[in-house]
Design an enzyme around this catalytic site. Structure first.
Site, PDB file in Angstrom:
ATOM      1  N   ASP A   1      30.189  38.088  39.395  1.00  0.00           N
ATOM      2  CA  ASP A   1      30.430  39.428  38.850  1.00  0.00           C
ATOM      3  C   ASP A   1      29.572  40.502  39.530  1.00  0.00           C
ATOM      4  OD1 ASP A   1      31.880  37.895  36.982  1.00  0.00           O
ATOM      5  OD2 ASP A   1      30.195  37.864  35.588  1.00  0.00           O
TER       6      ASP A   1
ATOM      7  N   GLU B   1      40.633  41.245  33.177  1.00  0.00           N
ATOM      8  CA  GLU B   1      39.265  41.702  32.968  1.00  0.00           C
ATOM      9  C   GLU B   1      38.761  42.445  34.202  1.00  0.00           C
ATOM     10  OE1 GLU B   1      37.322  38.020  32.188  1.00  0.00           O
ATOM     11  OE2 GLU B   1      37.402  37.325  34.262  1.00  0.00           O
TER      12      GLU B   1
END
Length: 456
Positions: A179, A346
């Site tokens: 991420d 997401e």
């Protein structure tokens, strides 16, 4: 083979007989040479750890087996873990050293973490077990064991240049990180990833890295640890994002509790420096779990427009956005908008180029090799959006899988762009053993993004 150490500035230098400064070990590819059997190196053979002779005439496989990548300690950022070329980790089991795949559970992480101490020879290091601090790695009849001894010749090793040097650009930082948010502040690049390698993504802390060239990175250590630093979360430190305003830096982060109500929430922390330390700005969530119906409250991102106004984006399952107030730590809930595109899962991210706004996201599940990045364009930071399709996906011919949860940065004063993302660690990764990569991102004449080719 050159003996190596690290200066306080993070520079790799040759040792000239002086003791290792603060018993540090440089991250990245190294080999470990026995001090009392020069020419023998730590290696794995049939998964078992030992010290064996390695020479320039040795096979490529032998050299690879005698090369370890020093990474962020799986159980503690102040210690180290050692990853093989095949993606396994050196760990102890019943006090015998071997290499195994990281399961991410607390026992494995502790078994695979070692803290550096001074060896008994100048320029050498001894490796102390994280969970058995009275025991050190030592060789006994050339096999590696974890034994209850003080530093001696059998438990001292020289950190030397790797027999099989790293030849690929990616991953850009050694170890398990996901991420990634890539940002540019003051002409320097900063990288803020999720600390990975935990079963259930149960990590608790964030680190910051910086670079002038996107190749050589300085590790600035832990910038926020949920367990001691945040009153309302002690687990699931996921997907950070950092923005700046008024000379201060704001870290937006996901967090939850390890037990009880584990609903994920968004927080914001503040610092005077892009490398922290950051402190919780509110003492409560910025966006509470269940505050808005549908979706999971994770994956914050912030875009600041040319007029100085910043917008917060977040959400798994449902994508939401809201203008932030000037204080960067509050917003009007009545202004929250839902902007979920088809295929969205997401990791929302927004940037602007030549007057066009780009809204990007990840599709599919991060545990799937088909995790990928898609995007849309629009006339404002909140749309409306025109879907442009997938721009980054797996590359099976190179063993690259699960390419997603990205961020984008422009090289200062240029039209050169880069995309940071995570992928399954190559070669033995999965949805909780991921690593961070950076590649060029280029545009067509009409402003659409060319498909990104993920690289090793």
């Amino acid at each position: 083979m050159t003996v190596l150490s690290v200066t306080a500035a993070g520079v790799l230098v040759a040792l000239t007989g002086a003791p290792a400064a603060a018993a540090t070990v440089p991250t990245g590819a190294v080999s470990l040479e026995s001090v009392n059997y020069p020419g023998r190196y730590v290696r794995h053979l049939d998964l078992l750890g030992r010290i064996d002779p390695v020479t320039a005439a040795s096979t490529a496989q032998t050299k690879a087996d005698a090369t370890l990548t020093v990474v962020n300690g799986l159980a503690s950022p102040g210690c180290y873990s050692f990853q093989t070329k095949s993606g396994l980790f050196l760990r102890h089991r019943d006090f015998r050293l071997r290499v195994d795949a990281n399961t991410g559970d607390p026992s494995f992480r502790a078994d695979a973490t070692f803290c550096a101490a001074d060896g008994d020879r100048a320029g050498s290091v001894s490796l102390v077990s994280y969970n058995y601090p009275a025991r050190r790695i030592r060789h006994r009849d050339f096999a590696l064991w974890l034994d209850p001894i003080a530093a001696n010749a059998d438990s001292s090793f020289r950190v030397v240049a790797p027999w099989a040097p790293k030849t690929a650009r990616n991953p850009v930082i050694p170890g398990l990180f996901a991420d990634p948010q890539l940002a540019s502040f003051g002409g320097r690049y900063y990288l803020y990833p999720t600390t990975d390698g935990y079963a259930g993504w149960s990590g608790t802390y964030y680190k910051a890295f910086s670079s002038t060239d996107l190749v050589t990175w300085t590790d600035h250590g832990v910038i926020l640890d949920l367990a001691p630093d945040v009153s309302w979360a002690d687990n699931s430190a996921w997907a950070p994002a950092v923005a700046t305003a008024g000379g201060r830096y704001y870290l937006y982060f996901s967090g939850g509790l390890a037990t009880g109500n584990t609903t994920k929430q968004l927080g914001v922390a503040v610092s005077a420096s892009p490398t922290g330390p950051f402190r919780d700005a509110l003492g409560r969530p910025l966006v509470s779990g269940g505050q808005f119906p549908g979706g999971q409250v994770i994956d914050p991102a912030v875009f600041t427009d040319d007029d100085g106004r910043s917008y917060l984006y977040w959400g798994q399952g449902v994508a939401r956005t809201v203008p932030l107030n000037a204080d960067m730590i509050s917003f009007d809930p009545a202004q929250v908008r839902t902007i979920t595109p088809a295929g969205y899962n997401e990791a929302p991210f927004v940037f602007k180029r030549n007057g066009t706004y780009y809204f990007m996201w990840s599709e599919n599940d991060t545990r799937s090799e088909d995790y990928r990045v898609a995007y849309a364009t629009g006339p404002s930071p909140q749309g409306p959006w025109t879907n442009r399709g997938v721009v980054l996906s797996k590359r099976l011919d190179q063993g690259i899988r699960g390419t997603g949860h990205h961020s984008v940065v422009r090289a200062p004063s240029t039209d050169v762009w880069y995309i940071a993302y995570h992928r399954f660690a190559v070669p033995a990764g999965n949805g909780t053993n991921r690593e961070t990569a950076i590649d060029r991102m280029q545009f067509n004449a009409d402003g659409t993004i060319q498909p990104v080719v993920p690289t090793l």
